[in-house]
Write an enzyme that holds these catalytic residues in place. Structure first.
Site, short mmCIF file in Angstrom:
data_model
loop_
_atom_site.label_atom_id
_atom_site.label_comp_id
_atom_site.label_asym_id
_atom_site.label_seq_id
_atom_site.Cartn_x
_atom_site.Cartn_y
_atom_site.Cartn_z
N GLY A 310 13.02 83.10 50.94
CA GLY A 310 11.85 82.48 50.32
C GLY A 310 11.14 83.41 49.37
O GLY A 310 9.92 83.47 49.34
N MET A 311 11.92 84.15 48.56
CA MET A 311 11.33 85.10 47.61
C MET A 311 11.86 84.82 46.21
O MET A 311 13.01 84.45 46.04
CB MET A 311 11.70 86.54 47.98
CG MET A 311 11.20 87.02 49.32
SD MET A 311 11.79 88.69 49.66
CE MET A 311 13.55 88.39 49.90
N ASN A 378 15.89 83.76 42.58
CA ASN A 378 15.24 83.14 43.73
C ASN A 378 16.09 83.26 44.98
O ASN A 378 17.24 82.83 45.00
CB ASN A 378 14.93 81.67 43.45
CG ASN A 378 13.66 81.50 42.64
OD1 ASN A 378 13.10 82.47 42.15
ND2 ASN A 378 13.22 80.28 42.48
N GLU A 379 15.51 83.88 46.01
CA GLU A 379 16.11 83.91 47.35
C GLU A 379 15.60 82.65 48.06
O GLU A 379 14.41 82.49 48.28
CB GLU A 379 15.69 85.17 48.10
CG GLU A 379 16.15 86.46 47.45
CD GLU A 379 17.61 86.77 47.75
OE1 GLU A 379 18.22 86.03 48.55
OE2 GLU A 379 18.14 87.73 47.17
N LEU A 380 16.49 81.77 48.44
CA LEU A 380 16.12 80.39 48.70
C LEU A 380 15.65 80.11 50.13
O LEU A 380 14.47 80.07 50.39
CB LEU A 380 17.30 79.49 48.33
CG LEU A 380 17.70 79.62 46.83
CD1 LEU A 380 19.02 78.94 46.56
CD2 LEU A 380 16.61 79.09 45.93
#
Length: 583
Positions: A310-311, A378-380
């Site tokens: 989430g990043m 984006n880290e999902l």
């Protein structure tokens, strides 16, 4: 009760109608369309699942066939195993050459087990073309901009994790066979499925030195023991055997290298950056992507999808933050990431060098530093998508972070723990979560998060440079000369050259040209009243402009030996596009 059920059944049958084809879909008059995704797409796709390489290839081909005026499908090279690496060019081809429009680059699945990047990239392509006809914003966007979308840049490893027996944390690598520990052996077989249940899960054994206990919310899950609490289980890693007797389990997987550490910016060898291969771009898939980016200098923005956490990651070096060349760059990044945090709940945007451990040879750094592209990664997947991070037990108390132990278990994400006699560890149990969890989005969350990330990508694409020739003024001088002053504006927030671009002189300057052969002087005006401005000594009709700032303008001036000059002005910018206007 039986009579009532029969009556209800008869009533239902009567309502549906009779005959062989009695069940009909609802008519358009019976449907109230939801905003967002198209209701009747030309290319129907289910977004609650993951597609292998053949499935991705089929979707790309169907989009190109259904929308020939919007989609071009090409291969940019081959993977190690010979799979074609697909690239979709998406733009309104009827409104100009896509190569001459500002472009947004988008890719996914550089790492084998980070699957959803491909679905997110494909969802963006699908949404753009399916909504082009009815959505004015998207129609304008594709008239002005180009998208280059590469759904998977690691197709061999994608198929490997999908079709072979693997764990949820299968190697990040591609498929080049390597001797991981220099013992002369490379295990190219599938990992050891010891209990033959079709899954690679975990090994555990009871131990007084164990640090894990059973999750009271989910008995199939182990969690770390709390401070002062005695552990019950020792976690031994993924199930497997010591094939060569050196004490290591499941070693020498096919291709133990990291394709995210293969890029030519601050690259370091394997003994410094674990996962690096022989030299930058030694991975064939990465070389193909590098060559594609170099062939498309119109790429001004980029997004690379990873998982999880989430990043949203961005790359700036600590030594650069105070540089005046990067002030504008940083301000643009701040505007973009503030918007992203609004449309992607739970995401936080972080600087790689500052907020995370240092990593060398990353694609994010290469795109940003070596190509001067405004880039995010984006880290999902994150727990936020499944449970609210803010949970208040007492209404009078401030909300605190949620304990992720309360995440609801998914029925098909775990297997039962079963006993097994291990030749090295003795009596153990095998079980835990499968490879479809926890890195990969559950199906019910896949489309929602794909849509939210797409919204950010479209916003970034919209904010790529948009150039306008605002006005051209003329003034008669003596001796048959005419002075011509032109104003060129950039109406979006991204400049035509990033701070890194300006610092390293990566891309050529922008050109503002007067299409008149009688030019005798040309200059750039740093302010409207400056006389005579910065004069250019050579090639007077084509003025070189280092940068056209976001939400800013440039004024230029020519002097021509003509009473009635040709008032055709052209702006040619690699990342800002080409604009031509006659006055």
């Amino acid at each position: 009760m039986k009579k009532r059920l029969s009556a209800c059944a008869l009533l239902l049958i009567g309502w549906l109608g009779t005959g062989e084809n009695n069940v009909q879909a609802q008519t358009p008059e019976q449907v109230f369309n939801a905003a967002g995704p198209p209701q009747n797409p030309k290319v129907p796709i289910s977004w609650n699942r993951y597609y292998d390489y053949a499935g991705i290839t089929e979707i790309c081909a169907k989009l190109a066939k259904a929308y020939p005026d919007l989609v071009k499908l090409e291969t940019i090279g081959d993977s190690y195993q010979g799979k074609r690496i697909w690239a979709l060019t998406i733009s309104d081809f009827n409104t100009g050459d896509p190569f001459r429009k500002p472009a947004m680059y988008l890719d996914g699945n550089v790492i084998s087990n980070e699957l959803q990047g491909s679905e997110f990239a494909l969802y963006t392509a699908w949404y753009l073309v399916e909504n082009f006809q009815d959505n004015a914003f998207i129609r304008e966007l594709l008239q002005q901009k180009t998208f280059y979308i590469l759904p998977t840049i690691n197709p061999d490893a994608r198929d490997n994790i999908m079709h072979r027996i693997n764990s949820a944390n299968a190697t990040r690598a591609g498929m080049i066979p390597l001797d991981d520990d220099s013992d002369g052996l490379v295990d190219e077989d599938q990992p050891d499925d010891l209990n033959k249940d079709g899954h690679i899960t975990f090994m555990r054994r009871k131990s007084a030195k164990g640090r894990y206990v059973v999750d009271p919310q989910n008995p199939l899950r182990l969690i770390p023991a709390k401070a002062g609490q005695s552990g019950e289980y020792e976690l031994l890693g993924y199930e497997g055997l010591d094939a060569d007797g050196d004490g290591r389990m499941n070693e020498d997987p096919p291709g133990y290298y990291d394709p995210s550490r293969d890029w030519a910016w601050n690259w370091q060898p394997d003994y410094i950056q674990h996962g690096a291969l022989k030299y930058p771009f030694s991975v064939p898939e990465n070389r193909a992507v590098k060559d594609f980016v170099l062939r498309h200098p119109n790429i001004a923005g980029a997004q690379s999808y990873h998982s999880n956490g989430g990043m949203g990651l961005e790359s700036l070096d600590a030594v650069e933050e105070g540089n005046t060349e990067n002030q504008g760059h940083n301000q643009v990044n701040d505007l973009l990431k503030r918007y992203a945090e609004q449309v992607i709940p739970g995401y936080t945007y972080q600087l790689v060098y500052k907020d995370l451990d240092s990593a060398f040879g990353g694609k994010l750094n290469w795109l940003h530093h070596a190509r001067g592209i405004f880039t995010f990664s984006n880290e999902l997947m994150s727990p936020y998508l499944q449970v609210d991070r803010q949970k208040t037990k007492d209404p009078e108390q401030e909300a605190g972070p949620v304990d992720v132990n309360y995440m609801p278990p998914f029925q098909d994400a775990y297997v039962e723990w079963v006993p097994f006699e291990h030749p090295t560890y003795g009596n153990i149990e095998i079980g835990g979560f499968k490879k479809n969890f926890p890195q990969a989005h559950p199906g019910d969350l896949l489309q929602e998060d794909a849509h939210r990330n797409m919204v950010f990508t479209l916003y970034q694409a919209y904010q790529l440079p948009q150039l306008e020739i605002r006005e051209v003024l003329t003034r008669k001088l003596s001796n048959g000369l005419t002075e011509i002053t032109a104003t060129v504006a950039n109406t979006r927030i991204l400049p035509t050259h990033s701070g890194q671009d300006l610092k390293h002189k990566i891309e050529r300057p922008d050109y503002i040209s007067l299409k008149d052969s009688t030019v005798v002087a040309g200059m750039v005006l740093h302010n409207p009243d400056q006389q005579p401005g910065r004069e250019q000594k050579l090639n007077l009709a084509r003025l070189e402009i280092p940068n056209i700032p976001g939400l800013g303008f440039i004024k230029v001036r020519w002097v021509v030996l003509a009473n009635k000059p040709n008032l055709v002005v052209e702006v040619d910018s690699r990342k800002g596009g080409v604009v031509r206007r006659a006055f």
